[in-house]
Design a protein around this motif. Structure first.
Motif: not given
Length: 176
Positions: A67-86
């Motif tokens: 899964a790939l996420y868009l993050s504004n702080d480089a730390v994964w959390d539930l606020g990061d937006r899912l871009l998609g899954r491979v």
């Protein structure tokens, strides 16, 4: 089957216990992420990444999703937006159909994944892409899950189109 559904399941005839041993733990790690330098909301971007089996003793085999996420702080959390899954690939036996990706990584083996996704509506600024391999924990890694995610070293600068008052603007609304 109408009213004849009642015989589709049967209780075991013996009291024997079925023991299932998990495969020995392996160790998947995201080792590299390549992001474009810039993108625009509602436009596609392509991200590539590498996952490596860093175990020195065990193969990693099976079906798993990244899964790939868009993050504004480089730390994964539930606020990061899912871009998609491979997790799917074209099925060579059924043109136009997709099938789950089966992977078989020897110790030290790796693969490169690619995701092309439309950037979601976010505020303009610099973002990092976080890749999480084996997102559904399908592969036994024991205590080795800590390195299953990595934030891109480079940032992606996202722009938002400027809307002008009293000027028509055509766009497509996406469901959800």
């Amino acid at each position: 089957e109408g009213s004849k559904e009642g015989n589709n399941a049967v209780a075991p005839q013996t009291a024997a216990t079925l023991i299932i041993d998990p495969a020995p733990p392996t160790d998947l790690a995201v080792t590299e992420i390549t992001v474009p330098p810039a993108g625009q909301v509602s436009a596609p971007i392509t991200v590539t990444y590498t996952v490596k089996n860093i175990s020195t003793t065990e193969r990693a085999t099976g079906y798993w999703a990244d899964a790939l996420y868009l993050s504004n702080d480089a730390v994964w959390d539930l606020g990061d937006r899912l871009l998609g899954r491979v997790e799917l690939e074209p099925d060579p036996n059924k043109p136009g159909k997709m099938r789950p990706i089966y992977r078989d990584l020897a110790t030290g083996g790796s693969y490169t994944g690619t995701l092309t996704a439309t950037l979601p509506a976010v505020l303009p600024g610099d973002y990092r892409i976080i890749v999480r391999t084996d997102i559904f924990d399908d592969i036994n890694e024991g205590a080795n899950n800590g390195n299953n995610k990595l934030a891109s070293g480079d940032t992606l600068t996202i722009a938002v189109p400027t809307l002008q008052l009293d000027a028509p603007y055509t766009d497509t609304l996406i469901v959800g």
